[in-house]
Design a protein around this motif. Structure first.
Motif, PDB file in Angstrom:
ATOM      1  N   UNK A 214      -8.742  87.649  47.837  1.00 15.52           N
ATOM      2  CA  UNK A 214      -8.655  86.961  46.542  1.00 15.52           C
ATOM      3  C   UNK A 214      -7.730  87.702  45.581  1.00 15.52           C
ATOM      4  N   UNK A 215      -7.831  89.016  45.561  1.00 19.10           N
ATOM      5  CA  UNK A 215      -6.958  89.801  44.684  1.00 19.10           C
ATOM      6  C   UNK A 215      -5.503  89.628  45.095  1.00 19.10           C
ATOM      7  N   UNK A 216      -5.240  89.651  46.389  1.00 14.86           N
ATOM      8  CA  UNK A 216      -3.859  89.478  46.859  1.00 14.86           C
ATOM      9  C   UNK A 216      -3.334  88.083  46.554  1.00 14.86           C
ATOM     10  N   UNK A 217      -4.160  87.054  46.712  1.00 22.59           N
ATOM     11  CA  UNK A 217      -3.701  85.696  46.410  1.00 22.59           C
ATOM     12  C   UNK A 217      -3.468  85.529  44.911  1.00 22.59           C
ATOM     13  N   UNK A 218      -4.316  86.140  44.072  1.00 23.52           N
ATOM     14  CA  UNK A 218      -4.108  86.076  42.625  1.00 23.52           C
ATOM     15  C   UNK A 218      -2.804  86.766  42.249  1.00 23.52           C
ATOM     16  N   UNK A 219      -2.502  87.865  42.910  1.00 24.91           N
ATOM     17  CA  UNK A 219      -1.254  88.585  42.620  1.00 24.91           C
ATOM     18  C   UNK A 219      -0.044  87.718  42.949  1.00 24.91           C
ATOM     19  N   UNK A 220      -0.069  87.039  44.082  1.00 29.18           N
ATOM     20  CA  UNK A 220       1.069  86.182  44.434  1.00 29.18           C
ATOM     21  C   UNK A 220       1.172  84.987  43.496  1.00 29.18           C
ATOM     22  N   UNK A 221       0.031  84.395  43.108  1.00 32.13           N
ATOM     23  CA  UNK A 221       0.062  83.255  42.179  1.00 32.13           C
ATOM     24  C   UNK A 221       0.566  83.669  40.801  1.00 32.13           C
ATOM     25  N   UNK A 222       0.107  84.824  40.304  1.00 25.64           N
ATOM     26  CA  UNK A 222       0.535  85.261  38.970  1.00 25.64           C
ATOM     27  C   UNK A 222       2.005  85.647  38.966  1.00 25.64           C
ATOM     28  N   UNK A 223       2.492  86.167  40.079  1.00 24.62           N
ATOM     29  CA  UNK A 223       3.913  86.487  40.168  1.00 24.62           C
ATOM     30  C   UNK A 223       4.764  85.232  40.202  1.00 24.62           C
ATOM     31  N   UNK A 224       4.269  84.193  40.859  1.00 26.07           N
ATOM     32  CA  UNK A 224       5.028  82.940  40.956  1.00 26.07           C
ATOM     33  C   UNK A 224       5.026  82.181  39.637  1.00 26.07           C
ATOM     34  N   UNK A 225       3.885  82.169  38.936  1.00 20.44           N
ATOM     35  CA  UNK A 225       3.812  81.400  37.693  1.00 20.44           C
ATOM     36  C   UNK A 225       4.376  82.170  36.510  1.00 20.44           C
ATOM     37  N   UNK A 226       4.392  83.480  36.569  1.00 22.76           N
ATOM     38  CA  UNK A 226       4.916  84.290  35.474  1.00 22.76           C
ATOM     39  C   UNK A 226       3.976  84.384  34.294  1.00 22.76           C
ATOM     40  N   UNK A 227       2.762  83.951  34.440  1.00 22.14           N
ATOM     41  CA  UNK A 227       1.816  84.011  33.335  1.00 22.14           C
ATOM     42  C   UNK A 227       0.406  83.819  33.834  1.00 22.14           C
TER      43      UNK A 227
END
Length: 107
Positions: free
Chosen positions: A48-61
């Motif tokens: 979950x932490x890794x998926x959140x990191x990729x999502x936050x990097x893609x969305x920029x916010x």
């Protein structure tokens, strides 16, 4: 006599060191084996932490933020600016302190 005591002390020290080394090596082997096999809950948490990191990097916010979230944030910022007299709320305020002037009193 002193030489005999030195040899006894040396053997005691040697046995303590060997016991400590054996315990530490045994403990570290258990720890390394456990590190390979993660608990399912720990694995889920890390995924979950890794998926959140990729999502936050893609969305920029904010992750999974939609138009209603952005509207609520802008409304709250507007309320704060109105309450506290405007200004930029995204930066830390610049504080200026002046030294007080002390007048000497003539006696």
């Amino acid at each position: 006599m002193a030489l005999h005591r030195l040899f006894q002390l040396s053997s005691v020290l040697r046995s303590c060191v060997s016991l400590t080394l054996r315990r530490n090596i045994g403990l570290s082997a258990v720890v390394f084996n456990r590190a390979k096999d993660l608990d399912p809950i720990q694995k889920l948490f890390l995924d979950k932490i890794r998926s959140y990191k990729t999502k936050s990097g893609a969305s920029g916010g904010v992750v999974d933020g939609d138009a209603s979230y952005d509207k609520n944030v802008s409304d709250e910022i507007f309320k704060l600016q109105r309450l506290y007299g405007g200004g930029d709320l995204d930066s830390f305020p610049e504080l200026k302190f002046t030294d007080p002037t002390h007048d000497e009193v003539a006696k």
